[in-house]
Design a protein around this motif. Structure first.
Motif, PDB file in Angstrom:
ATOM      1  N   GLY A  22       0.744  -1.248   0.000  1.00  0.00           N
ATOM      2  CA  GLY A  22       0.000   0.000   0.000  1.00  0.00           C
ATOM      3  C   GLY A  22       0.771   1.293   0.000  1.00  0.00           C
ATOM      4  N   CYS A  23       2.027   1.298   0.342  1.00  0.00           N
ATOM      5  CA  CYS A  23       2.758   2.558   0.491  1.00  0.00           C
ATOM      6  C   CYS A  23       3.951   2.670  -0.452  1.00  0.00           C
ATOM      7  N   LEU A  24       3.952   1.944  -1.515  1.00  0.00           N
ATOM      8  CA  LEU A  24       5.114   1.957  -2.398  1.00  0.00           C
ATOM      9  C   LEU A  24       5.200   3.196  -3.270  1.00  0.00           C
TER      10      LEU A  24
ATOM     11  N   ALA B 185       4.560  12.335  -0.222  1.00  0.00           N
ATOM     12  CA  ALA B 185       5.317  12.261   1.029  1.00  0.00           C
ATOM     13  C   ALA B 185       6.760  12.702   0.795  1.00  0.00           C
ATOM     14  N   PHE B 186       7.285  13.528   1.706  1.00  0.00           N
ATOM     15  CA  PHE B 186       8.650  14.025   1.569  1.00  0.00           C
ATOM     16  C   PHE B 186       9.687  13.022   2.060  1.00  0.00           C
ATOM     17  N   ILE B 187       9.254  11.985   2.786  1.00  0.00           N
ATOM     18  CA  ILE B 187      10.132  10.899   3.218  1.00  0.00           C
ATOM     19  C   ILE B 187       9.343   9.601   3.083  1.00  0.00           C
ATOM     20  N   ASP B 188      10.035   8.565   2.727  1.00  0.00           N
ATOM     21  CA  ASP B 188       9.418   7.252   2.570  1.00  0.00           C
ATOM     22  C   ASP B 188       8.938   6.752   3.939  1.00  0.00           C
ATOM     23  N   PRO B 189       7.686   6.296   4.058  1.00  0.00           N
ATOM     24  CA  PRO B 189       7.190   5.818   5.364  1.00  0.00           C
ATOM     25  C   PRO B 189       8.004   4.651   5.921  1.00  0.00           C
TER      26      PRO B 189
END
Length: 174
Positions: A47-49, A54-58
């Motif tokens: 889900g977060c690829l 976003a300014f930084i990868d989760p």
């Protein structure tokens, strides 16, 4: 020979071993959310690829936060009984002023990382928020915030706490 312990002999025992044992036993429990953040940061990929807003990868946020907070927690735990231990008192439940300074630096870093996490969470899309990474990110922010509030109370207590002997000396001099 059977040796019995009375309440008086237990009261005379130093509190230091009790505090050390409690900290050693409780640290893995309190650090479990950090370990979970590290594991989810490395393993999960759902889900977060594709987070372009976003300014930084989760995933990177969870890895850095997990490792950094764990290192800070272990560092402050070690300095409590080595560099910044209290002198001349048996009460180890209230940290020394030196320990409070070390903790304050850690708390300031953690608060700034929590703020970055709040901004990051706000920029995530709905798919990432409902994924395991989004849920872990929110959990990390909430749990870290609660622990930092508790640490701030401990720092405040340490800085406002005066030694009882100093109070009595002031009274005697007057």
């Amino acid at each position: 020979v059977v040796r019995s312990l009375s309440l008086n002999s237990l009261a005379n025992m130093s509190e230091r071993p009790v505090v050390i044992i409690c900290l050693i036993c409780c640290t893995p429990i309190f650090a479990s959310y950090l370990i979970a953040a590290i594991v989810i940061g490395f393993i999960s990929n759902d889900g977060c690829l594709d987070q372009t807003d976003a300014f930084i990868d989760p995933f990177l946020y969870l890895k850095i936060g997990g490792f950094a907070f764990l290192a800070l927690d272990l560092f402050t735990l070690c300095t409590r009984f080595t560099i910044c231990k209290k002198r001349g008192t048996e009460n180890d439940f209230t940290p020394s002023k030196g320990q409070s300074c070390v903790s304050l630096v850690g708390v300031l870093f953690e608060i700034s990382w929590i703020i970055i996490g709040c901004i990051l969470y706000q920029n995530l899309d709905n798919d990432c928020i409902t994924s395991s990474v989004g849920k872990m990110l929110l959990s990390f922010i909430i749990i870290s915030s609660v622990f930092n509030c508790i640490e701030c109370i401990s720092i405040t207590q340490s800085c406002s706490n005066t030694n009882d002997n100093e109070k009595y000396q002031v009274i005697e001099e007057v």
